[in-house]
Design an enzyme around this catalytic site. Sequence first.
Site, short mmCIF file in Angstrom:
data_model
loop_
_atom_site.label_atom_id
_atom_site.label_comp_id
_atom_site.label_asym_id
_atom_site.label_seq_id
_atom_site.Cartn_x
_atom_site.Cartn_y
_atom_site.Cartn_z
N SER A 12 30.55 -9.30 -0.08
CA SER A 12 29.30 -9.11 0.67
C SER A 12 28.21 -8.54 -0.23
O SER A 12 27.10 -9.07 -0.32
CB SER A 12 29.59 -8.16 1.84
N LYS B 38 24.89 -10.83 -2.53
CA LYS B 38 23.46 -10.52 -2.41
C LYS B 38 22.89 -10.06 -3.75
O LYS B 38 21.82 -10.50 -4.17
CB LYS B 38 23.24 -9.41 -1.37
N ASP C 96 26.56 -14.28 3.98
CA ASP C 96 26.83 -12.85 4.18
C ASP C 96 26.17 -12.36 5.46
O ASP C 96 26.74 -11.55 6.18
CB ASP C 96 26.34 -12.01 3.00
N ARG D 123 31.68 -9.04 11.05
CA ARG D 123 32.56 -7.95 10.63
C ARG D 123 32.22 -6.67 11.38
O ARG D 123 33.09 -5.88 11.73
CB ARG D 123 32.42 -7.70 9.12
N HIS E 229 22.48 -0.50 -5.66
CA HIS E 229 22.99 -0.71 -4.31
C HIS E 229 23.91 0.45 -3.96
O HIS E 229 24.61 0.98 -4.81
CB HIS E 229 23.77 -2.03 -4.23
N1 URA Z 1 27.16 -2.98 2.26
C1 URA Z 1 27.12 -4.35 2.26
O1 URA Z 1 26.11 -4.96 1.94
N2 URA Z 1 28.23 -5.00 2.63
C2 URA Z 1 29.36 -4.39 2.98
O2 URA Z 1 30.32 -5.05 3.28
C3 URA Z 1 29.40 -2.97 2.99
C4 URA Z 1 28.27 -2.29 2.60
#
Ligand code: URA
Length: 453
Positions: A193, A197, A171, A178, A92
């Site tokens: 967040s 995931k 999320d 957000r 990620h």
């Molecule tokens: N990527 C995400 O999935 N969430 C965030 O809050 C920032 C970057």
Amino acid sequence: MMARSVDGEQNDFSPYKIIQKKRDGEELSSQEITWFIKNYTNEVIPDYQMSALLMAIYLKGMSSKETAALTDAMLYSGKVLDFKDKKVIDKHSTGGIGDKTSFILAPIAAACGVKVPMIAGRGLGHTGGTVDKIESIANFRTALPLEDFSRLLSTVGVVLIGQTADIAPADKKIYALRDVTATVESIPLITASIMSKKLAEGTSGIMMDIKVGSGAFMKTLPRARALARSIQETTLRFKKNITTMITDMSQPLGNAIGNSLEIIESIETLKGKGPRDLTDLSLQLAGGMVYLAGLAKSHKEGVKKAQTALTSGAALSKFKEMIAAQGGDSSVVDDYKKFPVAKCITKVEARTDGYVAAIDGVELGLHCVDLGAGRKQASDKVDYSTGIIIAKKLGERVKKGDLLAEIYHHQEQQMVVKKIKKAILTTTFKFSKNHSKKAAKLIIEVQTKWSKK
Ligand code: URA
């Protein structure tokens, strides 16, 4: 006052009191956090109260105990997969301009035997989205049910889908809020967040690319380090392994920005003809995944294996296999004319001699949004064909008349192109007369943490 709750349970919680407590800098209990998230996800608590809590968290922060409770609440708002396979590793990135490493490292890692389950997002704001980019390949299906996702993971070894309603639905709702309430750049909120995931994807390890610099959410190294620590703690608590890599985002990665243009640059990289920075970072990240999967004795050995998968063409074949398995036309890899690419190309040339001293990545991202390559609102349709290719990077010498950038656009976009061209020459690129500002080191810090099972 007894609070109403989604499942009818009676308790003393009230959204007002929880917001007030956080506003005053107190620590929330795990029960309060869980209760708030559950009732927001189920639409009992309205957006305006969630927005207030988000801003209070943004301003007052959260302890690691609170961050853990927030991550748990968001994670268990949906399904949690578990492949129980040491070789299932995901990557990620916290997001940056021109960041297309996923399309390169995922087939490289898969060609080395790693299983790569990617549940990716769409672009919003100045950063592009992995799902939008891959959809520039005609008929590529990113909306697969979780059963197909699991099947392709075991047969092909790599699968890329969009966020589903089943994975971390809290999320999805909170991130959208957000994005419009200026509460994205918060370490506990980013940790919860991302991790809600990633932990739901059932991986045994996570490769985390934490971007730092002007084009990233974390603008300074201390902030990036704090985010790395927070993400490491959360991952280890869930008994998973993690490598955090802090990498430079003071300029775009590679040269292309925009959906089709970025996929073409990724394919060129898989053919061994990509930009140096993009190739190096993709290999380092893929090598880290090979190491986390237990398929190499060290990160260095993982990178060597990744390099072999790239140079042998195995990674490119894996990319084609992934496209075909998800319904796309894999012949695009050999025929870029099959991509939607805008016909008009406006060149931007330097007006004076000098050195590239700064490149404003956020501005470049926003120019692409103006060209339709990104969204202004979540409901906007993305134009896969437009974008910008930059020809100069930080520290490079520029002579008057040299190409700085090419804008890919449609005939009817002359007004916006004029505005972008002017911005590129005045604010997006900054030049210095006498000295060359060297680009920051691309890979700044790498740490691997193994969980004690
Ligand atoms: N990527 C995400 O999935 N969430 C965030 O809050 C920032 C970057």
